[in-house]
Design an enzyme around this catalytic site. Sequence first.
Site, PDB file in Angstrom:
ATOM      1  N   ALA A 140       6.143   0.023  -3.827  1.00  0.00           N
ATOM      2  CA  ALA A 140       6.676  -1.312  -4.047  1.00  0.00           C
ATOM      3  C   ALA A 140       6.751  -1.747  -5.504  1.00  0.00           C
ATOM      4  CB  ALA A 140       5.855  -2.333  -3.254  1.00  0.00           C
ATOM      5  N   GLY A 141       5.877  -1.242  -6.354  1.00  0.00           N
ATOM      6  CA  GLY A 141       5.836  -1.750  -7.726  1.00  0.00           C
ATOM      7  C   GLY A 141       7.083  -1.479  -8.527  1.00  0.00           C
ATOM      8  N   PRO A 142       7.434  -2.394  -9.434  1.00  0.00           N
ATOM      9  CA  PRO A 142       6.722  -3.628  -9.773  1.00  0.00           C
ATOM     10  C   PRO A 142       7.028  -4.814  -8.853  1.00  0.00           C
ATOM     11  CG  PRO A 142       8.571  -3.364 -11.247  1.00  0.00           C
ATOM     12  CD  PRO A 142       8.538  -2.122 -10.390  1.00  0.00           C
ATOM     13  N   GLY A 196      10.324  -6.009  -7.558  1.00  0.00           N
ATOM     14  CA  GLY A 196      11.613  -6.693  -7.494  1.00  0.00           C
ATOM     15  C   GLY A 196      12.344  -6.457  -6.183  1.00  0.00           C
ATOM     16  N   LYS A 197      12.441  -5.197  -5.763  1.00  0.00           N
ATOM     17  CA  LYS A 197      13.092  -4.896  -4.491  1.00  0.00           C
ATOM     18  C   LYS A 197      12.265  -5.449  -3.329  1.00  0.00           C
ATOM     19  CE  LYS A 197      15.225  -0.611  -6.190  1.00  0.00           C
ATOM     20  NZ  LYS A 197      14.443  -0.485  -7.446  1.00  0.00           N
ATOM     21  N   GLU A 243       1.371  -0.061  -2.851  1.00  0.00           N
ATOM     22  CA  GLU A 243       1.416   0.521  -4.195  1.00  0.00           C
ATOM     23  C   GLU A 243       0.197   1.404  -4.411  1.00  0.00           C
ATOM     24  OE1 GLU A 243       2.359   1.568  -7.019  1.00  0.00           O
ATOM     25  OE2 GLU A 243       4.434   1.052  -6.617  1.00  0.00           O
ATOM     26  N   ASP A 261      -2.210   5.428  -1.554  1.00  0.00           N
ATOM     27  CA  ASP A 261      -1.291   6.510  -1.877  1.00  0.00           C
ATOM     28  C   ASP A 261      -0.244   6.618  -0.777  1.00  0.00           C
ATOM     29  OD1 ASP A 261      -0.017   8.974  -2.394  1.00  0.00           O
ATOM     30  OD2 ASP A 261      -1.813   9.775  -3.350  1.00  0.00           O
ATOM     31  N   ASP A 303      11.531   3.921  -2.412  1.00  0.00           N
ATOM     32  CA  ASP A 303      12.127   3.867  -3.749  1.00  0.00           C
ATOM     33  C   ASP A 303      11.173   4.626  -4.677  1.00  0.00           C
ATOM     34  OD1 ASP A 303      13.971   2.990  -5.771  1.00  0.00           O
ATOM     35  OD2 ASP A 303      12.484   1.502  -6.368  1.00  0.00           O
ATOM     36  N   CYS A 312      16.501   5.945  -9.080  1.00  0.00           N
ATOM     37  CA  CYS A 312      17.340   5.504 -10.200  1.00  0.00           C
ATOM     38  C   CYS A 312      17.677   6.728 -11.038  1.00  0.00           C
ATOM     39  CB  CYS A 312      16.616   4.447 -11.031  1.00  0.00           C
ATOM     40  SG  CYS A 312      17.708   3.678 -12.245  1.00  0.00           S
TER      41      CYS A 312
END
Length: 503
Positions: free
Chosen positions: A309-311, A313-314, A333, A362, A380, A433
């Site tokens: 999940a970090g940081p 935004g999504k 996270e 983890d 992600d 990304c």
Amino acid sequence: MSDDGGGYRDAKGRQRPAARRRSNDGRSAQRPTDRRRSGDPARRVAWQVTRNVADGAYANLDLQKLLREAGLHGRDAGFATELTYGAIRMRGLYDPIIERCAGRPVAQIDAPVLDTLRLGAHQLLGMRVPAHAAASETVALAREVNGAGAAGFVNAVLRRVSERTREEWVAEVIAGREPLERLSIEHSHPMWVVRAMRAALLERGTATSDDVDEQLLALLQADNAPPLVSLVARPGLATVEELVAAGAHASQLSRVGAVLDGGDPAQIDAVRRMRAAVQDEGSQLLTLALAEPGLVEGREHQEWLDLCAGPGGKTALLANLAAEQGAVVFANEVSEHRTTLVRKSLRATLEAGIEVMIGTGDGRDLGVEEPDTYERVLADVPCTGLGALRRRPEARWRRTPSDVTPLVTLQRQLLLSALATTRPGGVVGYSTCSPHLAETSQLVASVVEQTGATLQDARPLFRDTAGAPIEHLGNGPDVQLWPHLHGTDAMYFALLRKPETQD
């Protein structure tokens, strides 16, 4: 910030140049008594960021911190930003030019001095700064941060740099090289990145053998163009109309997005209160795709998971979209520090009463710990970041080909765990990304073969603000976005559906 190289105002208030003498080579030079003894704050901030980046800092985060500490805003902050990003981004071109002007390899130049030279080269070759101002101000900076002896060296090198135009220097440093190497130098991308981008353009069906060179050039140029600031209006907390009223304009790609042409997004109330946020439109699109209503049938109150999940935004966008459908998001996270970042991103969401379960662990272990639990999972995963080179100028120099294999191993483990946590019939959205084939389609294909999951066609889920299908997403069934075609980061997204029954 001074771009005029010093001077004074006469009795009528007109700017006049500082007194000058002629040097032995016929060039104009300031008298020693007229020389600036220190660099201006904007250039000093730019130099400090480059040094911090060399020590592992991230330019976008460090620059904002130093701008605030220096009290720079408006034009000065914009100058410092362009100078910092440009000098870091374009060092692949500037270094061979500096080598020719210094008469030695850049490896033999002290790193702090080399950073000063890169800043000077960018002002001379990449910005609209008068040559005399670029040189004199950079020498003043060198005197302050590198010492008097180094300042003389910087002055001599920058004089030679200023003797030719950018086009003339490019022609010299790429002469006699192979086509991809010429692109690598002129557009300042490591060769391995250029090759990876070219392979991805072809494999994804974005380019053909007839136009791949044209597409590759456009992609490298887009990577070097400063991006606009993309904003997301978090559903239920803010609206696109509110962001437009604050000075942005509505995104043409994302129904929850807006674009800010200039200025500080933190000055917008919705952003400051975290009801909206800075987020690339590509990230918005893949989150909207995973949250598509009706994508997964089953329980009335579904549970969704953001595995990495970090940081945050999504996660924040996903949580607000899930709340609209009566679903709840679980955010995971791997470290307490990153979990804290997730909580910060979700502050407005939580204050609005939207339930989000946040934990630290983890992600590779969740498949064993929580099997067959979630209807939708976002994976992600950590990646090389080659898709965000516009926003992260240091990434192209920080990553190496040796990073790919361990990252792919981690990505594979996370995707397998994501599938294990998913309920039969549920879906996993795998995203990176990066367009690198090893991190994207090749990895997904191998996991599909191993697990029996079905690769769904994700392209129909990517629709623009008007509801029309977004073009140039590739051959499918997965999706690849591109900076030069969509104006987004080069985000990759694949949608995997877990079989209803396990053999």
